[in-house]
Design a protein around this motif. Structure first.
Motif, mmCIF file in Angstrom:
data_model
loop_
_atom_site.group_PDB
_atom_site.id
_atom_site.type_symbol
_atom_site.label_atom_id
_atom_site.label_comp_id
_atom_site.label_asym_id
_atom_site.label_seq_id
_atom_site.Cartn_x
_atom_site.Cartn_y
_atom_site.Cartn_z
ATOM 1 N N SER A 178 0.775 -112.452 -21.731
ATOM 2 C CA SER A 178 2.229 -112.539 -21.910
ATOM 3 C C SER A 178 2.753 -111.360 -22.726
ATOM 4 N N LYS A 179 2.013 -110.941 -23.756
ATOM 5 C CA LYS A 179 2.428 -109.781 -24.550
ATOM 6 C C LYS A 179 2.391 -108.506 -23.708
ATOM 7 N N GLN A 180 1.358 -108.359 -22.882
ATOM 8 C CA GLN A 180 1.233 -107.163 -22.049
ATOM 9 C C GLN A 180 2.322 -107.112 -20.981
ATOM 10 N N ILE A 181 2.670 -108.271 -20.423
ATOM 11 C CA ILE A 181 3.742 -108.317 -19.426
ATOM 12 C C ILE A 181 5.062 -107.907 -20.060
ATOM 13 N N LYS A 182 5.357 -108.412 -21.257
ATOM 14 C CA LYS A 182 6.597 -108.036 -21.947
ATOM 15 C C LYS A 182 6.629 -106.537 -22.243
ATOM 16 N N ALA A 183 5.477 -105.984 -22.661
ATOM 17 C CA ALA A 183 5.407 -104.543 -22.938
ATOM 18 C C ALA A 183 5.648 -103.743 -21.660
ATOM 19 N N LEU A 184 5.075 -104.176 -20.551
ATOM 20 C CA LEU A 184 5.257 -103.485 -19.266
ATOM 21 C C LEU A 184 6.715 -103.591 -18.801
ATOM 22 N N GLU A 185 7.314 -104.773 -18.953
ATOM 23 C CA GLU A 185 8.715 -104.945 -18.593
ATOM 24 C C GLU A 185 9.611 -104.034 -19.435
ATOM 25 N N SER A 186 9.260 -103.864 -20.689
ATOM 26 C CA SER A 186 10.022 -102.978 -21.562
ATOM 27 C C SER A 186 9.944 -101.529 -21.070
ATOM 28 N N ILE A 187 8.762 -101.132 -20.656
ATOM 29 C CA ILE A 187 8.589 -99.772 -20.120
ATOM 30 C C ILE A 187 9.433 -99.603 -18.856
ATOM 31 N N TYR A 188 9.360 -100.599 -17.946
ATOM 32 C CA TYR A 188 10.160 -100.541 -16.718
ATOM 33 C C TYR A 188 11.639 -100.479 -17.062
ATOM 34 N N GLY A 189 12.054 -101.318 -18.016
ATOM 35 C CA GLY A 189 13.443 -101.359 -18.425
ATOM 36 C C GLY A 189 13.933 -100.013 -18.941
ATOM 37 N N SER A 190 13.100 -99.327 -19.706
ATOM 38 C CA SER A 190 13.508 -98.030 -20.257
ATOM 39 C C SER A 190 13.553 -96.943 -19.181
ATOM 40 N N CYS A 191 12.810 -97.142 -18.101
ATOM 41 C CA CYS A 191 12.819 -96.160 -17.013
ATOM 42 C C CYS A 191 14.002 -96.357 -16.075
ATOM 43 N N LEU A 192 14.513 -97.578 -16.013
ATOM 44 C CA LEU A 192 15.638 -97.859 -15.099
ATOM 45 C C LEU A 192 16.887 -97.509 -15.772
#
Length: 177
Positions: free
Chosen positions: A163-177
């Motif tokens: 769950s922590k890794q998914i949130k971190a990955l979503e954050s990365i995606y969010g910053s790229c969009l």
């Protein structure tokens, strides 16, 4: 635990365990898995070891049971002659999540999961002497084993939680969009 192929380094583990058993003769090597090198590895074990067992492929509940009974998980991965190598073997993370210290190698993604000297030990690829020393250390030093066990579980909970890794990955995606 895993496929019995060159990149898993089982040949070096068997050689190391022969040395371990010369000092701690009641130590048993359990190998779970199957693969193209099984008969060759069984022949080497029959020649060098006194206490070992090849269990073949086993269901996850049996694997978990063996991991709960183990004192050390050894995963001495190597780069094969044809260049085949690991990524990050799942069993290295699973073992530490179960508070099982790991002895492995400086290979591919393994150093990302094991904090050398804190949650497990890392030897050079094909380093039978290093593997032997580290396995013996964990088998003979209960305080160190206990410390590694606790730190391994904490490390995995902190750094490999889905769950922590998914949130971190979503954050990365969010910053790229």
């Amino acid at each position: 635990m895993g496929r019995l192929t060159e990149k898993k380094g089982c040949e070096y583990l068997i050689k190391s365990m022969a040395r371990v058993q010369s000092i701690l003769p009641n130590t048993k090597l359990i190998i779970i898995g199957d693969g193209t090198l099984r008969s060759e590895l069984e022949a080497l074990a029959a020649k060098l070891l006194t206490n070992y067992q090849f269990l073949g492929v086993q269901p996850s509940d049996i694997v978990k049971s063996w991991m709960n009974r183990a004192q050390v998980l050894a995963a001495p991965s190597v780069t094969a002659a044809q260049g085949d190598s690991e990524g990050l073997p799942t069993v290295v993370v699973e073992a530490q999540a179960m508070a099982l210290p790991v002895v492995s190698t400086f290979h591919a993604g393994i150093p990302e999961a094991i904090i050398n000297g804190q949650t497990g030990f890392l030897a050079a690829e094909r380093d039978v002497d290093g593997l032997t020393e580290y396995i013996l250390t964990l088998l003979k030093d209960n305080e160190k084993w206990q410390s590694f066990s606790i730190k391994a579980r904490e490390h995995i909970k902190r750094n490999f939680d889905n769950s922590k890794q998914i949130k971190a990955l979503e954050s990365i995606y969010g910053s790229c969009l």
